[in-house]
Design an enzyme around this catalytic site. Structure first.
Site, PDB file in Angstrom:
ATOM      1  N   GLN A  86      39.993  73.938   9.463  1.00  0.00           N
ATOM      2  CA  GLN A  86      40.874  72.955   8.836  1.00  0.00           C
ATOM      3  C   GLN A  86      40.401  72.552   7.445  1.00  0.00           C
ATOM      4  O   GLN A  86      40.946  71.640   6.851  1.00  0.00           O
ATOM      5  CB  GLN A  86      40.964  71.703   9.722  1.00  0.00           C
ATOM      6  CG  GLN A  86      41.531  71.971  11.101  1.00  0.00           C
ATOM      7  CD  GLN A  86      41.758  70.709  11.907  1.00  0.00           C
ATOM      8  OE1 GLN A  86      41.314  69.633  11.534  1.00  0.00           O
ATOM      9  NE2 GLN A  86      42.455  70.829  13.017  1.00  0.00           N
ATOM     10  N   ARG A 107      36.689  68.866   7.055  1.00  0.00           N
ATOM     11  CA  ARG A 107      37.829  69.166   6.170  1.00  0.00           C
ATOM     12  C   ARG A 107      37.442  69.361   4.711  1.00  0.00           C
ATOM     13  O   ARG A 107      38.311  69.592   3.891  1.00  0.00           O
ATOM     14  CB  ARG A 107      38.908  68.092   6.336  1.00  0.00           C
ATOM     15  CG  ARG A 107      39.373  68.027   7.769  1.00  0.00           C
ATOM     16  CD  ARG A 107      40.630  67.248   8.039  1.00  0.00           C
ATOM     17  NE  ARG A 107      40.898  67.358   9.458  1.00  0.00           N
ATOM     18  CZ  ARG A 107      40.353  66.594  10.392  1.00  0.00           C
ATOM     19  NH1 ARG A 107      39.532  65.620  10.075  1.00  0.00           N
ATOM     20  NH2 ARG A 107      40.614  66.801  11.664  1.00  0.00           N
ATOM     21  N   GLY A 132      36.681  59.130  15.689  1.00  0.00           N
ATOM     22  CA  GLY A 132      36.194  58.693  16.989  1.00  0.00           C
ATOM     23  C   GLY A 132      37.188  57.826  17.738  1.00  0.00           C
ATOM     24  O   GLY A 132      36.821  57.097  18.659  1.00  0.00           O
ATOM     25  N   GLU A 167      39.177  58.345  19.968  1.00  0.00           N
ATOM     26  CA  GLU A 167      39.336  58.588  21.408  1.00  0.00           C
ATOM     27  C   GLU A 167      38.135  58.061  22.195  1.00  0.00           C
ATOM     28  O   GLU A 167      38.030  58.264  23.399  1.00  0.00           O
ATOM     29  CB  GLU A 167      39.499  60.095  21.668  1.00  0.00           C
ATOM     30  CG  GLU A 167      40.938  60.580  21.535  1.00  0.00           C
ATOM     31  CD  GLU A 167      41.501  60.387  20.137  1.00  0.00           C
ATOM     32  OE1 GLU A 167      40.870  60.856  19.168  1.00  0.00           O
ATOM     33  OE2 GLU A 167      42.560  59.744  20.004  1.00  0.00           O
ATOM     34  N   ASN A 215      44.787  55.767  15.542  1.00  0.00           N
ATOM     35  CA  ASN A 215      45.366  55.073  16.693  1.00  0.00           C
ATOM     36  C   ASN A 215      44.458  53.959  17.226  1.00  0.00           C
ATOM     37  O   ASN A 215      43.262  53.981  17.022  1.00  0.00           O
ATOM     38  CB  ASN A 215      45.609  56.080  17.830  1.00  0.00           C
ATOM     39  CG  ASN A 215      44.315  56.768  18.257  1.00  0.00           C
ATOM     40  OD1 ASN A 215      43.901  57.735  17.630  1.00  0.00           O
ATOM     41  ND2 ASN A 215      43.662  56.273  19.296  1.00  0.00           N
ATOM     42  N   ASP A 226      49.799  57.251  20.534  1.00  0.00           N
ATOM     43  CA  ASP A 226      48.784  57.941  19.727  1.00  0.00           C
ATOM     44  C   ASP A 226      49.360  58.412  18.397  1.00  0.00           C
ATOM     45  O   ASP A 226      49.031  59.495  17.911  1.00  0.00           O
ATOM     46  CB  ASP A 226      48.192  59.140  20.501  1.00  0.00           C
ATOM     47  CG  ASP A 226      46.932  59.713  19.846  1.00  0.00           C
ATOM     48  OD1 ASP A 226      46.309  59.008  19.036  1.00  0.00           O
ATOM     49  OD2 ASP A 226      46.593  60.875  20.129  1.00  0.00           O
ATOM     50  N   ASN A 284      51.646  65.253  11.101  1.00  0.00           N
ATOM     51  CA  ASN A 284      50.324  64.760  11.476  1.00  0.00           C
ATOM     52  C   ASN A 284      49.466  64.715  10.230  1.00  0.00           C
ATOM     53  O   ASN A 284      49.944  64.225   9.202  1.00  0.00           O
ATOM     54  CB  ASN A 284      49.746  65.642  12.593  1.00  0.00           C
ATOM     55  CG  ASN A 284      48.694  64.939  13.439  1.00  0.00           C
ATOM     56  OD1 ASN A 284      47.845  64.241  12.932  1.00  0.00           O
ATOM     57  ND2 ASN A 284      48.746  65.123  14.745  1.00  0.00           N
TER      58      ASN A 284
END
Lengths: 549, 258
Positions: A80, A130, A190, A192, A258, A301, A383
Site C-alpha cells: 500500500q 504507506r 490501532g 481495532e 472509527n 466502522d 476508503n
C-alpha cells in the site's frame, strides 16, 4: 555512433547534476507544485490534490507508454506504499518497515534500510506501511511497533528512533508522516484494539516530542461529554492516513478513524468525538481549531480516514477555501476549511443507513433491521484510497465501491489490553446464501464474489453540485489511489490489476496496462532527465512507465 | 544535550531489542555457550539449515538468524521449540538430540561466529581510539555524525561478528566486502569519479562518490570503469597494539542502532 556517445555523455552529466545533494527545505515542501519533476510528499503536495503539472504525457501520446523498469517486492501482502521522488531519487517503503532508495530512472537500488519490529507489534489488517516523509537530508517513517524513525537519506542508516505508542496496547504507525516547518507529524493506528488515538509532532532534528493531541478527549476536555461513562478510555479514533495542510491558515487536516468497539455503539453512548471526523489542528501547538463529524456514534466502522483534499472554489460567487471529502459512509461533502462549516453533502453510492444529511451535515440515521443489509458495507463507499482533484476540470476523482453492502451484527466486547476490541462485525452481503462476499484484499486470481457483491468505479464528482460527472465502472472493486495531470489524464487502477489512463474530462479509457496484481496504492508521476515517468504498484511489483524513446 | 539524547535513544534501543535481538556471545552472554557447542552447531547448521536459511541465515523473509531476528522465538527455549516442532505451513520439524539442539542454538546466538580467539577490550577506550588516535571518525559515520565516505557503522555491532570486525580493523582489504569496493570511473568526456560501490547491474552502477553524492551511472560509453580490490582504509595491524584493536572491536560491538 558519435552522436550516440554524445547522448550518453549528456545523460551522464544530467544524471550527475541531478544527483547533487540539494536539501529538501520546508520552502520546497511548501512549493511542491513548482517542482513537478518531483513528488515530495505522500499526496504530491500539502493540498493533497495528487495533481501534477507535468505535460509530456498527453491523451494523444499516452498509448506510447512503455515499461521502463520494475522493482519487485520480496515480501508478500498488499503493498500500500506510495513512493516519493526527490531529484531523481525514489524512496519507497516495503513490508514491514524497509525503506529503499531507488534510482528513479533505472529502478536500481542504492540502499535498503531494514527495521526490525518488536514481537509485540500487532496490527489488525496486515503489516502495512504507506511511505516516508522527507526534510533536509532525513527521511521519516513510522513503524508497526509504534516508533518513529529518522533515516539518513544518503546512507540509509537511522539517525534517531523514538517510541510513539505502546505496541502491546495495539498502537502502530502505518501512515506516511507529514513534515510541517521543522516538525514531523504522525498519528497512530490501532482502532481495532481499543486504543485512545492521537496525533503528535516531533522535532525533525532530534525526534523530541513537542505536542500530542488526543483524538478522544479526556475528562475535563471539550467533547469528553460525548462518551458515556469511561468509554472514552478505549474510544479508538485511530489515524492511519497522511493529513493535508493549508499554510495560509496554518492548519493541518486529519481524518479520524472509527470508535471502539467498532460495531457496538451501546457500549459508548453519545456522538463519540472526534471519531469519524475531520479535525483541524494547529501544527505549531497541537490545538484543535475546529472539527466536523461525519458519522456520530458509528456502528458500521466508517473510519473517516480519507485524505482531505483542499481546493479553492468559487462557491456560489464567493471565493472559498474548501475541503472535498468523499467519505467511507457513502456521502460526499464540501466543507469550508477555514471553520469546518458544512456547505454541501450528497451520497455517491447507494446509502440506506441514513436517509440524508440535515442542514448542518449531520446524518439522519435509518438503522436497518437485524439481519438486513446496510449500504455501503463495512469497507465503505470509499476508503483510504487517495482521491485526486484537478483544478483544470474542477472535478474530484475517487475510487468507490458500488452496490456493496454488509449485514452488521453487534455483541458485547470486553476490553483486554492488546486484544481486538470489536463488538461484532459486518458480513459482506451477496444476495445468495453461502456465496463469498468481497474480501479485504485479493487472495486468489478468481473473482469468486463477482459484481453480485459489489463493483468498483472511478467517479468524477463535481463539488459544486455533488453530482457525478461520469463513472468509470470496473467489474471487481478497487483500492487504487488516483492521479491527474495538467494534460487532463487520470491514472487509476483496481483489484483486477489493470492500470488505466482515462480522459479526466470524460472518463473514456485511453490506455490500459494489464499488470496482474492488485493496485492498492496511489500512482505518482515525476520526471528525470526531462522525461516524465509514471509509477504504480501492482501486486508485489513497483512498475514504472514512460513514453517510448 | 543532543549527544545525551542520542545516547539515551541508543540505550533504549539496545534494551528494547534485547529480548528478541541479537545476543552476541562476547557481549551479552560471556561463557553461556561453550566453544564446543558452537562448533557442533556450526556443522549441524551447514548440514540441516543451510539449504533454506542460507550461509548468513537471512534467506527466509523476516528471519535473520545471525542478527537474532526471528518471527516468534525470543528465548533459547523458544528457538529450540521452533526447531523441534517446525512452524505451521513453513519450517518442517527437526529431530535432534538435546546436545545437537544446544549446539544449534549456541551457533545462532553466537552470531554464527565459531572463532574463540577474538579479544574484546574496553568499549570506552575503543571509543576514544575511534575518535582520536585511530582516526576512524575521519571517514566513518556513526549515528548521524561524521562523513559518509566510508560505510556508516551505526549498526555494525549487529551486522558483524567480533572476528569479522577484528579482521576488518587489522587488514581491511582482506575483509572488504566485494560490494563495498572502491570504484574509479572515467566518463566519456574524461571526468573522473571516485567512490564506493553500493550496487551494480549489467547496465549501471550505483555509487556514493567522494563528495557524498549517490550516483547511478550508465556503463555504456564510459572511458574506464575500475573496481579496486584494495580497501581505502589503512590496515591497523602494527599501527595499533593488540589491546587497542581489542578496544576498538569492543566499541564497534556497541554500535547497534537499528
Amino acid at each position: 555512433m558519435t552522436r550516440r556517445v554524445a547522448v550518453t555523455i549528456a545523460l551522464v552529466l544530467v544524471a550527475l547534476s541531478g544527483a547533487i545533494d540539494a536539501q529538501v527545505t520546508y520552502d520546497r515542501l511548501l512549493r511542491a507544485q513548482d517542482e513537478p519533476q518531483n513528488w515530495i510528499t505522500y499526496s504530491g503536495g500539502y493540498s493533497s490534490q495528487r495533481h501534477s503539472l507535468l505535460t509530456q504525457i498527453t491523451p494523444g501520446n499516452v498509448r506510447n507508454l512503455e515499461l521502463k523498469w520494475i522493482l519487485p517486492n520480496q515480501v508478500f501482502g498488499a503493498w500500500q506504499s506510495s513512493p516519493i521522488v526527490v531529484d531523481g531519487m525514489m524512496y519507497i517503503t516495503q513490508r514491514p518497515n524497509d525503506v529503499l532508495a531507488v534510482d528513479a530512472k533505472t529502478g536500481r537500488v542504492f540502499w535498503q534500510y531494514r527495521y526490525t519490529n518488536s514481537p509485540d507489534a500487532r496490527v489488525c489488517c496486515g503489516a502495512n506501511n504507506r511511505g516516508v516523509a522527507i526534510l533536509g537530508d532525513m527521511l521519516y517513517m513510522g513503524t508497526l511497533d509504534g516508533h518513529l524513525v529518522a533515516i539518513d537519506r544518503t546512507t540509509g542508516r537511522s539517525l534517531w528512533d523514538v517510541p510513539v505508542g505502546d505496541p502491546k496496547l495495539g498502537y502502530s504507525l502505518t501512515m506516511a508522516p507529514l513534515v510541517v516547518k521543522d516538525k514531523v507529524l504522525v498519528g497512530s493506528g490501532g482502532g481495532e484494539y481499543g486504543i485512545r488515538g492521537f496525533v503528535a509532532a516531533f522535532d525533525a532534528k532530534t525526534g523530541k516530542e513537542l505536542w500530542r493531541f488526543h483524538t478522544i478527549p479526556g475528562p475535563g476536555e471539550k467533547g469528553n461529554e460525548t462518551w458515556g461513562g469511561d468509554s472514552w478510555k478505549t474510544g479508538g479514533g485511530s489515524i492511519w492516513v497522511t493529513p493535508s495542510y493549508d499554510p495560509a491558515l496554518n492548519l493541518t487536516y486529519w481524518g479520524v478513524g472509527n470508535p471502539g468497539p467498532d460495531w457496538n455503539p451501546d457500549q459508548r453512548p453519545g456522538d463519540n468525538l472526534y471519531t469519524d471526523s475531520v479535525i483541524a489542528i494547529d501544527p505549531d501547538t497541537g490545538t484543535l481549531k475546529w472539527h466536523f463529524q461525519f458519522s456520530p456514534n458509528d456502528p458500521y466502522d466508517y473510519d473517516s480516514v480519507q485524505i482531505a483534499v483542499l481546493a479553492d472554489l468559487n462557491w456560489k460567487g464567493t471565493p472559498t477555501k474548501a475541503m472535498l471529502w468523499a467519505n467511507r459512509n457513502g456521502f460526499f461533502y464540501v466543507l469550508d476549511r477555514t471553520n469546518g462549516k458544512f456547505l454541501l453533502g450528497a451520497p455517491f453510492v447507494k446509502v440506506n443507513w441514513a436517509s440524508g444529511l440535515d442542514a448542518n451535515g449531520r446524518p439522519i440515521p435509518t438503522p436497518q433491521p437485524e439481519g438486513m443489509p446496510t449500504w455501503p458495507g463495512v469497507q465503505g463507499g470509499t476508503n483510504w484510497y487517495s482521491p485526486s482533484f484537478s483544478p483544470r476540470t474542477g472535478l474530484l476523482y475517487i475510487s468507490a465501491w458500488e452496490g456493496y453492502a454488509s449485514v452488521f451484527r453487534k455483541e458485547k466486547a470486553e476490553y483486554v489490553p492488546g486484544r481486538n476490541f470489536l463488538g461484532g462485525g459486518g458480513t459482506p452481503y451477496t444476495g445468495v446464501t453461502g456465496a463469498p462476499g468481497v474480501r479485504v484484499g485479493r487472495a486468489t486470481p478468481i473473482n469468486s464474489w463477482t459484481d453480485a457483491a459489489g463493483n468498483g468505479a472511478v467517479m468524477a464528482i463535481d463539488p459544486m453540485t455533488g453530482q457525478k460527472k461520469w463513472v468509470f465502472k470496473q467489474f471487481d472493486v478497487t483500492d487504487s489511489g488516483n492521479l491527474t495531470t495538467a494534460t487532463d489524464l487520470l491514472f487509476t487502477g483496481g483489484r483486477e490489476g489493470h492500470f488505466y489512463a482515462l480522459d479526466a474530462r470524460t472518463g473514456v479509457e485511453l490506455w490500459k496496462a494489464s499488470l496482474g496484481g492488485q493496485i492498492a496504492n496511489g500512482p505518482i508521476t515525476y520526471a528525470v532527465d526531462g522525461k516524465q515517468h509514471v509509477s504504480v504498484i501492482s501486486g508485489n511489483s513497483l512498475i514504472t512507465f514512460a513514453l517510448r524513446d | 544535550m543532543l549527544l545525551r539524547a542520542t545516547l539515551l535513544v541508543s540505550f533504549g534501543l539496545i534494551a528494547s531489542a534485547a529480548p528478541a535481538g541479537a545476543q552476541l556471545l562476547t557481549v551479552d552472554h560471556p561463557g553461556q555457550y561453550t566453544q564446543e557447542d558452537i562448533a557442533r552447531g556450526s556443522l549441524l547448521y551447514n548440514a540441516q539449515c543451510f539449504a533454506c536459511h542460507g550461509r548468513d541465515g537471512d534467506q527466509i523473509s523476516g528471519v535473520d538468524l545471525r542478527r537474532g531476528q526471528f518471527r516468534r522465538a525470543q528465548s533459547d527455549e523458544d528457538l529450540a521449540q521452533t526447531i523441534t516442532r517446525g512452524t505451521p505451513g513453513g519450517m518442517p520439524p527437526f529431530k535432534l538430540d538435546p546436545a545437537e539442539l544446544t549446539g544449534i542454538v549456541a551457533f545462532i546466538r553466537a552470531g554464527f561466529d565459531t572463532s574463540a580467539s577474538v579479544k574484546v577490550g574496553s568499549a570506552a577506550r575503543g571509543k576514544s581510539l575511534f575518535d582520536g588516535k585511530g582516526e576512524c571518525a575521519t571517514c566513518h559515520r556513526v549515528a548521524g555524525r561524521g562523513p559518509r565516505k566510508a560505510p556508516d557503522l551505526s549498526d555494525i555491532g549487529l551486522a558483524r561478528a567480533p572476528a569479522m570486525l577484528e579482521r576488518s580493523v587489522r587488514d581491511p582489504s582482506s575483509a572488504l566486502q566485494p560490494i563495498n569496493r572502491p570504484v574509479r570511473i572515467v566518463t566519456a568526456d574524461g571526468t573522473t569519479i571516485r567512490g564506493r560501490r553500493l550496487n551494480e547491474d549489467t547496465h549501471t552502477v550505483q555509487i556514493i562518490d567522494d563528495r557524498e553524492r549517490l550516483l547511478s551511472i550508465p556503463k555504456k560509453g564510459l572511458r574506464s570503469f575500475d573496481v579496486i580490490t584494495e580497501s581505502a582504509m589503512p590496515a591497523y595491524a602494527g599501527k595499533l597494539s593488540d589491546d587497542e584493536i581489542a578496544d576498538i572491536v569492543a566499541f564497534l560491538l556497541t554500535l547497534r542502532r537499528q
